[in-house]
Design a protein around this motif. Structure first.
Motif, PDB file in Angstrom:
ATOM      1  N   ARG A  35     -23.714  20.419  90.848  1.00 29.29           N
ATOM      2  CA  ARG A  35     -23.300  19.842  89.564  1.00 29.29           C
ATOM      3  C   ARG A  35     -21.781  19.739  89.422  1.00 29.29           C
ATOM      4  O   ARG A  35     -21.288  18.959  88.617  1.00 29.29           O
ATOM      5  CB  ARG A  35     -23.844  20.671  88.410  1.00 29.29           C
ATOM      6  N   ARG A  36     -21.034  20.528  90.207  1.00 30.65           N
ATOM      7  CA  ARG A  36     -19.573  20.474  90.115  1.00 30.65           C
ATOM      8  C   ARG A  36     -19.023  19.111  90.519  1.00 30.65           C
ATOM      9  O   ARG A  36     -17.925  18.745  90.135  1.00 30.65           O
ATOM     10  CB  ARG A  36     -18.934  21.552  90.996  1.00 30.65           C
ATOM     11  N   ARG A  37     -19.797  18.339  91.289  1.00 32.92           N
ATOM     12  CA  ARG A  37     -19.334  17.009  91.702  1.00 32.92           C
ATOM     13  C   ARG A  37     -19.145  16.078  90.509  1.00 32.92           C
ATOM     14  O   ARG A  37     -18.420  15.105  90.594  1.00 32.92           O
ATOM     15  CB  ARG A  37     -20.303  16.384  92.689  1.00 32.92           C
ATOM     16  N   ASN A  39     -17.747  16.986  87.715  1.00 38.36           N
ATOM     17  CA  ASN A  39     -16.572  17.420  86.984  1.00 38.36           C
ATOM     18  C   ASN A  39     -15.393  16.495  87.287  1.00 38.36           C
ATOM     19  O   ASN A  39     -15.166  16.111  88.430  1.00 38.36           O
ATOM     20  CB  ASN A  39     -16.240  18.862  87.396  1.00 38.36           C
ATOM     21  N   ALA A  40     -14.630  16.157  86.254  1.00 36.56           N
ATOM     22  CA  ALA A  40     -13.496  15.237  86.420  1.00 36.56           C
ATOM     23  C   ALA A  40     -12.439  15.814  87.360  1.00 36.56           C
ATOM     24  O   ALA A  40     -11.844  15.086  88.159  1.00 36.56           O
ATOM     25  CB  ALA A  40     -12.874  14.929  85.067  1.00 36.56           C
ATOM     26  N   TRP A  42     -12.950  17.813  89.896  1.00 35.68           N
ATOM     27  CA  TRP A  42     -13.454  17.693  91.265  1.00 35.68           C
ATOM     28  C   TRP A  42     -13.308  16.262  91.778  1.00 35.68           C
ATOM     29  O   TRP A  42     -12.876  16.037  92.900  1.00 35.68           O
ATOM     30  CB  TRP A  42     -14.910  18.135  91.373  1.00 35.68           C
ATOM     31  N   ARG A  43     -13.678  15.295  90.947  1.00 38.66           N
ATOM     32  CA  ARG A  43     -13.577  13.889  91.373  1.00 38.66           C
ATOM     33  C   ARG A  43     -12.133  13.513  91.668  1.00 38.66           C
ATOM     34  O   ARG A  43     -11.852  12.822  92.645  1.00 38.66           O
ATOM     35  CB  ARG A  43     -14.184  12.968  90.319  1.00 38.66           C
ATOM     36  N   ARG A  85      -6.069  23.010  88.663  1.00 36.87           N
ATOM     37  CA  ARG A  85      -7.059  22.817  87.587  1.00 36.87           C
ATOM     38  C   ARG A  85      -8.368  23.536  87.887  1.00 36.87           C
ATOM     39  O   ARG A  85      -9.079  23.944  86.959  1.00 36.87           O
ATOM     40  CB  ARG A  85      -7.334  21.335  87.379  1.00 36.87           C
ATOM     41  N   GLU A  89     -10.456  25.769  85.190  1.00 41.28           N
ATOM     42  CA  GLU A  89     -11.804  25.383  84.774  1.00 41.28           C
ATOM     43  C   GLU A  89     -12.887  26.246  85.418  1.00 41.28           C
ATOM     44  O   GLU A  89     -14.068  26.004  85.206  1.00 41.28           O
ATOM     45  CB  GLU A  89     -12.036  23.906  85.090  1.00 41.28           C
ATOM     46  N   LEU A  91     -14.088  26.453  88.450  1.00 41.39           N
ATOM     47  CA  LEU A  91     -15.043  25.754  89.310  1.00 41.39           C
ATOM     48  C   LEU A  91     -15.342  26.525  90.585  1.00 41.39           C
ATOM     49  O   LEU A  91     -16.403  26.363  91.177  1.00 41.39           O
ATOM     50  CB  LEU A  91     -14.507  24.361  89.682  1.00 41.39           C
TER      51      LEU A  91
END
Length: 121
Positions: A35-37, A39-40, A42-43, A85, A89, A91
């Protein structure tokens, strides 16, 4: 030899490219179903890291113009900010974020040194 056969196949900055690949595929690897993919942060990291690899592999620091070196430097610094970041966050675990941040800073420092040498000449 035909013109297409004479294409330049050499890659530049292999050590730095390897360091960014290590960030992407070892330290901060995320499975496709994770699900982390979504996340803004991560992108942004994924796109920035891919761009950094292309720029590092295609830029000869000794022959690059100041504009080219500036582009590579901005991309390397953006990579550091993206990884910063991740810690904010949550992550990744703090230890992985610290390792990734240290490696990204090392890449940015090497690019910064190359840019400084390029502007002194």
């Amino acid at each position: 030899m035909e013109p297409c056969a004479r294409k330049r196949t050499g890659k530049h900055n292999a050590e730095l490219v390897e360091a960014v690949f290590r960030l992407m595929f070892e330290i901060l690897w995320v499975a496709p179903y994770d699900r982390r993919r979504g996340n803004a942060a991560w992108r942004e990291f994924d796109l920035t890291a891919r761009r950094a690899v292309v720029l590092l592999a295609s830029t000869d620091f000794a022959a690059a113009s100041p504009e080219q070196l500036g582009t590579v430097l901005r991309t390397a610094e953006l990579l550091v900010r993206c990884i910063g970041r991740f810690g904010q966050e949550h992550l990744f675990p703090p230890a992985r974020c610290a390792e990734a941040l240290a490696q990204a800073r090392c890449v940015a420092d090497r690019v910064r040194e190359a840019a400084a040498c390029g502007t002194e000449a």
